[in-house]
Scaffold this motif. Structure first.
Motif, PDB file in Angstrom:
ATOM      1  N   ARG A 204       0.818  -1.225   0.000  1.00  0.00           N
ATOM      2  CA  ARG A 204       0.000   0.000   0.000  1.00  0.00           C
ATOM      3  C   ARG A 204       0.844   1.264   0.000  1.00  0.00           C
ATOM      4  O   ARG A 204       0.352   2.339  -0.336  1.00  0.00           O
ATOM      5  CB  ARG A 204      -0.934   0.004   1.204  1.00  0.00           C
ATOM      6  N   HIS A 205       2.120   1.153   0.410  1.00  0.00           N
ATOM      7  CA  HIS A 205       2.979   2.338   0.486  1.00  0.00           C
ATOM      8  C   HIS A 205       3.496   2.778  -0.881  1.00  0.00           C
ATOM      9  O   HIS A 205       3.811   3.964  -1.070  1.00  0.00           O
ATOM     10  CB  HIS A 205       4.187   2.066   1.397  1.00  0.00           C
ATOM     11  N   PHE A 206       3.599   1.871  -1.837  1.00  0.00           N
ATOM     12  CA  PHE A 206       4.248   2.211  -3.106  1.00  0.00           C
ATOM     13  C   PHE A 206       3.444   3.187  -3.960  1.00  0.00           C
ATOM     14  O   PHE A 206       4.029   4.094  -4.557  1.00  0.00           O
ATOM     15  CB  PHE A 206       4.603   0.935  -3.876  1.00  0.00           C
ATOM     16  N   PRO A 207       2.119   3.066  -4.046  1.00  0.00           N
ATOM     17  CA  PRO A 207       1.385   4.110  -4.781  1.00  0.00           C
ATOM     18  C   PRO A 207       1.551   5.494  -4.164  1.00  0.00           C
ATOM     19  O   PRO A 207       1.602   6.498  -4.882  1.00  0.00           O
ATOM     20  CB  PRO A 207      -0.068   3.638  -4.707  1.00  0.00           C
ATOM     21  N   TYR A 208       1.654   5.565  -2.836  1.00  0.00           N
ATOM     22  CA  TYR A 208       1.888   6.851  -2.184  1.00  0.00           C
ATOM     23  C   TYR A 208       3.256   7.396  -2.562  1.00  0.00           C
ATOM     24  O   TYR A 208       3.423   8.596  -2.811  1.00  0.00           O
ATOM     25  CB  TYR A 208       1.779   6.700  -0.660  1.00  0.00           C
ATOM     26  N   ARG A 209       4.249   6.501  -2.592  1.00  0.00           N
ATOM     27  CA  ARG A 209       5.584   6.922  -3.030  1.00  0.00           C
ATOM     28  C   ARG A 209       5.553   7.406  -4.469  1.00  0.00           C
ATOM     29  O   ARG A 209       6.165   8.424  -4.820  1.00  0.00           O
ATOM     30  CB  ARG A 209       6.569   5.766  -2.892  1.00  0.00           C
ATOM     31  N   ASN A 210       4.823   6.681  -5.323  1.00  0.00           N
ATOM     32  CA  ASN A 210       4.765   7.039  -6.740  1.00  0.00           C
ATOM     33  C   ASN A 210       4.144   8.414  -6.947  1.00  0.00           C
ATOM     34  O   ASN A 210       4.550   9.144  -7.859  1.00  0.00           O
ATOM     35  CB  ASN A 210       3.977   5.986  -7.511  1.00  0.00           C
ATOM     36  N   ARG A 211       3.152   8.784  -6.124  1.00  0.00           N
ATOM     37  CA  ARG A 211       2.527  10.086  -6.318  1.00  0.00           C
ATOM     38  C   ARG A 211       3.486  11.217  -5.941  1.00  0.00           C
ATOM     39  O   ARG A 211       3.428  12.304  -6.493  1.00  0.00           O
ATOM     40  CB  ARG A 211       1.220  10.164  -5.551  1.00  0.00           C
ATOM     41  N   ILE A 212       4.430  10.948  -5.029  1.00  0.00           N
ATOM     42  CA  ILE A 212       5.445  11.955  -4.695  1.00  0.00           C
ATOM     43  C   ILE A 212       6.413  12.118  -5.867  1.00  0.00           C
ATOM     44  O   ILE A 212       6.765  13.245  -6.240  1.00  0.00           O
ATOM     45  CB  ILE A 212       6.203  11.564  -3.411  1.00  0.00           C
ATOM     46  N   ILE A 213       6.837  11.007  -6.456  1.00  0.00           N
ATOM     47  CA  ILE A 213       7.734  11.065  -7.609  1.00  0.00           C
ATOM     48  C   ILE A 213       7.090  11.869  -8.733  1.00  0.00           C
ATOM     49  O   ILE A 213       7.699  12.792  -9.304  1.00  0.00           O
ATOM     50  CB  ILE A 213       8.086   9.640  -8.089  1.00  0.00           C
ATOM     51  N   ALA A 214       5.841  11.537  -9.052  1.00  0.00           N
ATOM     52  CA  ALA A 214       5.138  12.242 -10.122  1.00  0.00           C
ATOM     53  C   ALA A 214       4.896  13.702  -9.766  1.00  0.00           C
ATOM     54  O   ALA A 214       4.985  14.591 -10.630  1.00  0.00           O
ATOM     55  CB  ALA A 214       3.810  11.549 -10.427  1.00  0.00           C
ATOM     56  N   GLY A 215       4.595  13.974  -8.494  1.00  0.00           N
ATOM     57  CA  GLY A 215       4.279  15.335  -8.074  1.00  0.00           C
ATOM     58  C   GLY A 215       5.473  16.266  -8.042  1.00  0.00           C
ATOM     59  O   GLY A 215       5.336  17.468  -8.275  1.00  0.00           O
ATOM     60  N   LEU A 216       6.645  15.729  -7.778  1.00  0.00           N
ATOM     61  CA  LEU A 216       7.857  16.557  -7.743  1.00  0.00           C
ATOM     62  C   LEU A 216       8.283  17.008  -9.137  1.00  0.00           C
ATOM     63  O   LEU A 216       8.883  18.071  -9.300  1.00  0.00           O
ATOM     64  CB  LEU A 216       9.012  15.777  -7.113  1.00  0.00           C
ATOM     65  N   ALA A 217       7.982  16.181 -10.138  1.00  0.00           N
ATOM     66  CA  ALA A 217       8.583  16.349 -11.459  1.00  0.00           C
ATOM     67  C   ALA A 217       7.707  17.148 -12.417  1.00  0.00           C
ATOM     68  O   ALA A 217       6.478  17.082 -12.372  1.00  0.00           O
ATOM     69  CB  ALA A 217       8.884  14.981 -12.068  1.00  0.00           C
ATOM     70  N   ARG A 218       8.370  17.870 -13.300  1.00  0.00           N
ATOM     71  CA  ARG A 218       7.673  18.528 -14.399  1.00  0.00           C
ATOM     72  C   ARG A 218       7.224  17.520 -15.438  1.00  0.00           C
ATOM     73  O   ARG A 218       6.270  17.751 -16.167  1.00  0.00           O
ATOM     74  CB  ARG A 218       8.593  19.562 -15.055  1.00  0.00           C
ATOM     75  N   GLY A 219       7.937  16.415 -15.515  1.00  0.00           N
ATOM     76  CA  GLY A 219       7.582  15.367 -16.455  1.00  0.00           C
ATOM     77  C   GLY A 219       8.143  14.037 -15.994  1.00  0.00           C
ATOM     78  O   GLY A 219       9.123  13.983 -15.248  1.00  0.00           O
ATOM     79  N   THR A 220       7.490  12.955 -16.420  1.00  0.00           N
ATOM     80  CA  THR A 220       7.912  11.600 -16.070  1.00  0.00           C
ATOM     81  C   THR A 220       8.261  10.835 -17.345  1.00  0.00           C
ATOM     82  O   THR A 220       7.474  10.807 -18.294  1.00  0.00           O
ATOM     83  CB  THR A 220       6.794  10.856 -15.309  1.00  0.00           C
ATOM     84  N   VAL A 221       9.451  10.230 -17.338  1.00  0.00           N
ATOM     85  CA  VAL A 221       9.923   9.429 -18.465  1.00  0.00           C
ATOM     86  C   VAL A 221       9.865   7.960 -18.060  1.00  0.00           C
ATOM     87  O   VAL A 221      10.397   7.583 -17.016  1.00  0.00           O
ATOM     88  CB  VAL A 221      11.368   9.795 -18.858  1.00  0.00           C
ATOM     89  N   VAL A 222       9.213   7.146 -18.880  1.00  0.00           N
ATOM     90  CA  VAL A 222       9.114   5.711 -18.621  1.00  0.00           C
ATOM     91  C   VAL A 222       9.996   4.964 -19.614  1.00  0.00           C
ATOM     92  O   VAL A 222       9.896   5.165 -20.824  1.00  0.00           O
ATOM     93  CB  VAL A 222       7.658   5.214 -18.728  1.00  0.00           C
ATOM     94  N   ILE A 223      10.868   4.100 -19.071  1.00  0.00           N
ATOM     95  CA  ILE A 223      11.776   3.304 -19.900  1.00  0.00           C
ATOM     96  C   ILE A 223      11.549   1.840 -19.567  1.00  0.00           C
ATOM     97  O   ILE A 223      11.945   1.378 -18.493  1.00  0.00           O
ATOM     98  CB  ILE A 223      13.252   3.682 -19.626  1.00  0.00           C
ATOM     99  N   GLU A 224      10.903   1.104 -20.450  1.00  0.00           N
ATOM    100  CA  GLU A 224      10.511  -0.290 -20.258  1.00  0.00           C
ATOM    101  C   GLU A 224       9.570  -0.435 -19.063  1.00  0.00           C
ATOM    102  O   GLU A 224       9.890  -0.019 -17.945  1.00  0.00           O
ATOM    103  CB  GLU A 224      11.727  -1.210 -20.080  1.00  0.00           C
ATOM    104  N   ALA A 225       8.411  -1.009 -19.307  1.00  0.00           N
ATOM    105  CA  ALA A 225       7.426  -1.199 -18.247  1.00  0.00           C
ATOM    106  C   ALA A 225       6.386  -2.211 -18.706  1.00  0.00           C
ATOM    107  O   ALA A 225       5.965  -2.205 -19.859  1.00  0.00           O
ATOM    108  CB  ALA A 225       6.740   0.124 -17.902  1.00  0.00           C
ATOM    109  N   ALA A 226       5.974  -3.053 -17.776  1.00  0.00           N
ATOM    110  CA  ALA A 226       4.893  -3.987 -18.061  1.00  0.00           C
ATOM    111  C   ALA A 226       3.564  -3.233 -18.039  1.00  0.00           C
ATOM    112  O   ALA A 226       3.453  -2.166 -17.405  1.00  0.00           O
ATOM    113  CB  ALA A 226       4.885  -5.105 -17.023  1.00  0.00           C
TER     114      ALA A 226
END
Length: 372
Positions: A204-226
């Motif tokens: 349950r903690h990882f989606p919360y972590r992910n929203r911080i990563i996305a929220g800090l950044a002007r843009g998100t780059v995805v390199i290989e993902a299922a």
């Protein structure tokens, strides 16, 4: 806020039962201070028809503060000068972050690089080189310290401008093989955690972590993902926050490229170089500077009382139709306002009472439902 009583009370409010990021913000705005919000919890929970939530013990907060200081870390509260303005724009920004390292890295433009844990060697090398090129251009790189692409992105920006957001406490190393990398980032980069020391990361903690990563950044780059990976959750959160979503295309024959190719099909921008990324995030310059000025000069405005609490109390007669509109299926708060006929402030206050009573769950997209 430093060691002030308000900082202590805010941390106590955050660590209390049934207080999430959205509830925290609403309580502070309605009552003007964390101390007043804490005092209001018993009556609100009673009106919500549930049991009294557990309020964090003062000794617990003293122990957490001592543990954070022992680690050489510090707290950064929402509305503190220096709190990242883009992160504060989220509907559920973290009320407090525990940080160690170079806080000034938050002042630079930030780009997130995320991707597969089981990434190919070629993708990891690309991520390292991309991160290095971006930091050379004055950009900070943020990622989640996971295996694969996250690790490569941190390695490419280590010692220059790397930011790691972890899912557990600041003293917990996950994955274990990245312990030295986490220590290095805490020394030469910036380590951020939302959870208190000693917290082992759970699913349950990882989606919360992910929203911080996305929220800090002007843009998100995805390199290989299922297709159903956490990286795509981060990309979705970035899109919902109005940020750039970028993806590196890959071979349709490689399952690890399916997520990126899907993102591009659905509207993400195809990028192949640091120059592509810099061009896309450059338009955030004026916006970020303006937001930063507002946070720095008017931080107290977010914690001012917007309405007297007594004016927001909802009578049993008015509350009944609102309760009937709720079910275990999430519905938007706006829809509840429309159908109940109550004012937005009254609906929010009634929902707060239900949440504090443990009867309401909040979901993405400003949706709520009965707790199951």
């Amino acid at each position: 806020m430093g060691k002030s009583q308000e900082a202590f009370d805010r941390l106590r409010l955050i660590r209390s039962e049934n207080i999430g990021p959205v509830t925290y913000q609403q309580m502070i705005r309605k009552f003007g201070s964390a101390a007043h919000a804490l005092e209001a919890i018993p009556d609100m929970a009673k009106r919500g028809g549930g049991r009294m939530p557990r309020i964090a013990d003062r000794k617990q907060i003293d122990a957490e503060i001592a543990a954070v200081h022992k680690l050489g870390s510090r707290f950064l509260f929402l509305d503190d000068p220096g709190y990242p303005p883009l992160l504060a724009e989220l509907s559920n920004p973290p009320p407090a972050l525990i940080w160690r390292g170079r806080l000034e890295l938050l002042e630079q433009p930030i780009v997130a690089i995320v991707g597969a844990r089981n990434a190919s060697a070629a993708a990891c090398r690309f991520a390292r080189d991309l991160a290095n090129s971006l930091v050379e251009a004055g950009v900070s790189i943020v990622s989640g310290l996971a295996k694969g692409i996250d690790t490569a992105a941190h390695q490419g920006s280590l010692g220059k401008a790397t930011i790691a957001v972890i899912a557990g406490g600041p003293d917990v190393f996950y994955p274990p093989e990245n312990e030295q990398l986490q220590r290095d980032i805490a020394q030469g980069g910036l380590l951020l955690a939302e959870q208190p020391p000693g917290t082992e990361p759970r699913a349950r903690h990882f989606p919360y972590r992910n929203r911080i990563i996305a929220g800090l950044a002007r843009g998100t780059v995805v390199i290989e993902a299922a297709p159903r990976s956490g990286s795509l959750i981060t990309a979705r959160l970035a899109a919902e926050a109005g940020r750039q979503v970028m993806a590196i295309p890959g071979s349709p024959l490689d399952p690890r490229s399916r997520g990126c190719n899907m993102l591009i099909r659905d509207g993400a921008t195809l990028v192949q170089s640091a120059d592509d990324i810099l061009e896309l995030v450059r338009h955030f310059d004026d916006r970020a500077e303006s937001a930063g000025k507002n946070v720095g000069e008017g931080a107290s405005c977010k914690i001012s009382i917007v309405e007297e609490a007594s004016d927001l109390e909802v009578s049993d007669l008015d509350r009944a139709p609102l309760l009937n509109l709720l079910s275990t299926t999430p519905v938007t708060v706006d829809e509840l306002v429309r159908q109940s006929g109550l004012s937005p402030a009254s609906v929010q206050f009634a929902l707060l009472e239900l949440e504090l009573a443990g009867r309401l769950d909040r979901h993405a997209g400003a949706r709520v439902s009965w707790s199951e």
